[in-house]
Design a protein around this motif. Structure first.
Motif, PDB file in Angstrom:
ATOM      1  N   TRP A   6      37.447  18.028  -2.980  1.00  0.00           N
ATOM      2  CA  TRP A   6      38.273  18.093  -4.191  1.00  0.00           C
ATOM      3  C   TRP A   6      38.658  16.706  -4.685  1.00  0.00           C
ATOM      4  CZ3 TRP A   6      39.014  21.651  -7.650  1.00  0.00           C
ATOM      5  CH2 TRP A   6      38.802  22.982  -7.319  1.00  0.00           C
ATOM      6  N   ILE A   7      38.998  15.815  -3.774  1.00  0.00           N
ATOM      7  CA  ILE A   7      39.375  14.453  -4.180  1.00  0.00           C
ATOM      8  C   ILE A   7      38.200  13.760  -4.861  1.00  0.00           C
ATOM      9  CG2 ILE A   7      39.952  12.166  -3.289  1.00  0.00           C
ATOM     10  CD1 ILE A   7      41.672  13.606  -1.169  1.00  0.00           C
ATOM     11  N   THR A  12      35.120  12.188  -9.751  1.00  0.00           N
ATOM     12  CA  THR A  12      33.893  12.292 -10.541  1.00  0.00           C
ATOM     13  C   THR A  12      34.208  12.665 -11.978  1.00  0.00           C
ATOM     14  OG1 THR A  12      32.651  12.961  -8.589  1.00  0.00           O
ATOM     15  CG2 THR A  12      31.673  13.467 -10.726  1.00  0.00           C
ATOM     16  N   VAL A  13      35.063  13.666 -12.159  1.00  0.00           N
ATOM     17  CA  VAL A  13      35.422  14.092 -13.512  1.00  0.00           C
ATOM     18  C   VAL A  13      36.124  12.959 -14.259  1.00  0.00           C
ATOM     19  CG1 VAL A  13      36.879  15.690 -14.815  1.00  0.00           C
ATOM     20  CG2 VAL A  13      35.495  16.526 -12.915  1.00  0.00           C
ATOM     21  N   PHE A  14      37.046  12.282 -13.593  1.00  0.00           N
ATOM     22  CA  PHE A  14      37.772  11.182 -14.232  1.00  0.00           C
ATOM     23  C   PHE A  14      36.827  10.076 -14.693  1.00  0.00           C
ATOM     24  CE2 PHE A  14      39.732   6.985 -13.805  1.00  0.00           C
ATOM     25  CZ  PHE A  14      40.714   7.088 -14.788  1.00  0.00           C
ATOM     26  N   THR A  42      29.843   9.453  -6.835  1.00  0.00           N
ATOM     27  CA  THR A  42      30.929  10.328  -6.390  1.00  0.00           C
ATOM     28  C   THR A  42      30.530  11.799  -6.510  1.00  0.00           C
ATOM     29  OG1 THR A  42      31.989  10.154  -8.564  1.00  0.00           O
ATOM     30  CG2 THR A  42      32.794   8.687  -6.827  1.00  0.00           C
ATOM     31  N   ALA A  43      29.695  12.127  -7.504  1.00  0.00           N
ATOM     32  CA  ALA A  43      29.191  13.504  -7.600  1.00  0.00           C
ATOM     33  C   ALA A  43      28.308  13.839  -6.398  1.00  0.00           C
ATOM     34  CB  ALA A  43      28.411  13.691  -8.894  1.00  0.00           C
ATOM     35  N   LEU A  49      29.946  16.903   0.592  1.00  0.00           N
ATOM     36  CA  LEU A  49      31.127  17.417   1.284  1.00  0.00           C
ATOM     37  C   LEU A  49      31.349  18.897   1.007  1.00  0.00           C
ATOM     38  CD1 LEU A  49      33.622  14.460   0.777  1.00  0.00           C
ATOM     39  CD2 LEU A  49      32.450  15.118   2.876  1.00  0.00           C
ATOM     40  N   GLY A  50      31.106  19.326  -0.236  1.00  0.00           N
ATOM     41  CA  GLY A  50      31.257  20.748  -0.570  1.00  0.00           C
ATOM     42  C   GLY A  50      30.243  21.609   0.157  1.00  0.00           C
TER      43      GLY A  50
END
Length: 132
Positions: A6-7, A12-14, A42-43, A49-50
């Protein structure tokens, strides 16, 4: 690992939102490409990790009812002190200094010392005080 996913997902979105805004405001290709590469990296970490979080048992910190005592026990092997990284860095310093000053004899000395110190660093736990 869900918390870490999540972090990195939020990061990534930011960065993906900031990159086009940065390009429109500055017109700088270098910074924009760095932000795009940051978003892609980061993606990649988010997906890794996901993926692993969905396939492994939840850790105590991933469960809402997890207690601190649930995480007790051995966490892994942490090596004791070592002098080998210092000597490896010194050998690399000799090589870089030799390249910068065009002293190729110093590069050869640094490469030789680097080979010896890298072998010492790699085989540190096969002999001596901390042998396994």
């Amino acid at each position: 690992m869900k918390a870490e996913a999540w972090i990195f997902g939020i990061t990534t979105v930011f960065v993906a939102v900031v990159a086009p805004g940065y390009w429109f405001l500055s017109g700088d290709w270098t910074g924009t490409s760095a932000l795009v590469m940051t978003a892609l990296l980061t993606a990649m970490i988010t997906l890794y990790l996901g993926f692993h979080a969905s396939r492994m048992d939840p850790r105590p910190e991933d469960r809402k009812e997890g207690e601190i005592a649930d995480g007790a026990g051995e966490l892994g092997f942490f090596p004791p002190y070592s002098w080998w990284p210092l000597w490896c860095a010194l050998a690399l310093g000799f090589m870089v200094y030799g390249v910068a000053m065009s002293a190729w004899w110093l590069v050869i000395i640094g490469f030789t010392a680097g080979a010896v110190t890298t072998c010492g660093f790699v085989f540190e736990y096969y002999r001596g005080e901390h042998a396994h």
